[in-house]
Scaffold this motif. Structure first.
Motif, short mmCIF file in Angstrom:
data_model
loop_
_atom_site.label_atom_id
_atom_site.label_comp_id
_atom_site.label_asym_id
_atom_site.label_seq_id
_atom_site.Cartn_x
_atom_site.Cartn_y
_atom_site.Cartn_z
N TYR A 1 -1.18 -1.51 -9.47
CA TYR A 1 -1.82 -2.67 -8.87
C TYR A 1 -3.20 -2.31 -8.34
N GLN A 2 -3.32 -1.11 -7.74
CA GLN A 2 -4.60 -0.67 -7.22
C GLN A 2 -5.60 -0.46 -8.35
N LYS B 1 -6.76 -3.86 -9.41
CA LYS B 1 -7.73 -4.39 -8.46
C LYS B 1 -9.11 -3.77 -8.68
N ASN B 2 -9.13 -2.46 -8.95
CA ASN B 2 -10.40 -1.78 -9.20
C ASN B 2 -11.08 -2.30 -10.46
N SER C 1 0.85 -1.19 0.00
CA SER C 1 0.00 0.00 0.00
C SER C 1 0.88 1.24 0.00
N GLU D 1 0.39 1.85 -7.42
CA GLU D 1 -0.68 2.61 -8.09
C GLU D 1 -1.33 1.79 -9.20
#
Length: 248
Positions: A177-178, A181-182, A33, A175
């Motif tokens: 990876y996030q 995921k979204n 994170s 960033e």
């Protein structure tokens, strides 16, 4: 005579630094994170150079201001809503020029003649580096207050510059990876919605089939009821029953 010669001592110290840098790179690569990455990066970098005070500022979406995201050694009242503008102070200077700097003494450095150091600073020396990805500014990392009271060196600035590039790369990794995921979450939600629509469509078809099965015999009932009404007198009791059937 000591166990090591001066050269051997220097080589041993250098190897130790390389090992610490390697450990920091490995550590930040495991961060999952933004908060985890920034906290671990700042803490271990400060340990590497023996500093007691440090901070990381990130560039806001407007590209004009840098906002404090994490700090170590700053008092709570100093941390609240700390924002630096491009070109302002050491942070803004590094952000604007996208180059690392080492400040030996902030009080005598001509680049910062308007800078007013906080009274809480223990030493006048700083090292500061931009967080860059392909010349795109993400933020700035600033280190000060050596525990030994000594000044920072050019070598330490270069170490910070290298580590800042690793921090920036991993920031970008997290960033992306996030975002991934979204996208996965949105895809899963879309699949659920499609499944619900498919079930509703199936229920609709079933309901339509049932209605059709009812309509066929009801058409017959209606037709024969209308025929009966045409052949019966208005004052007959049966007529009222037939009208109830038709209404139903």
């Amino acid at each position: 005579m000591g166990l090591f010669t001066k050269t051997e001592q220097e080589e041993s110290a250098q190897l130790d630094v390389f090992q610490q840098v390697s450990d920091i790179c490995a550590l930040v690569a495991t961060a999952i994170s933004e908060e985890d990455l920034l906290e671990k990066s700042l803490q271990r970098t400060m340990q590497l150079v023996g500093a007691t005070r440090g901070s990381i500022f990130l560039l806001d979406p407007s590209g004009k201001d840098l906002t404090l995201k994490i700090s170590i050694g700053l008092k709570k009242d100093e941390q609240k809503q700390m924002v630096k503008k491009m070109g302002e102070g050491i942070i803004g200077h590094v952000a604007k020029r996208k180059l690392p700097i080492v400040v030996d003494d902030i009080e005598t450095d001509d680049r910062f003649h308007d800078f007013k150091a906080r009274k809480s600073y223990r030493t006048p020396s700083f090292i500061c580096a931009p967080l860059l990805i392909k010349d795109k500014l993400i933020g700035v990392i600033n280190i000060t207050d050596k525990e030994s009271g000594l000044r920072f060196t050019k070598n330490e600035m270069q170490l910070l510059d290298f580590l800042s590039s690793q921090i920036a790369l991993n920031y970008r990794r997290i960033e992306l990876y996030q975002k991934f995921k979204n996208i996965v979450q949105e895809t899963q939600n879309l699949k659920k919605q499609i499944h619900i629509h498919e079930r509703l469509a199936t229920i609709g078809k079933l309901a339509g089939g049932i209605a059709h099965e009812f309509n066929n015999p009801l058409d017959g009932v209606m037709s024969y009821t209308n025929l009966c009404l045409e052949h019966i007198k208005d004052d007959e009791v049966v007529r009222g029953y037939l009208l109830e059937i038709k209404h139903g």
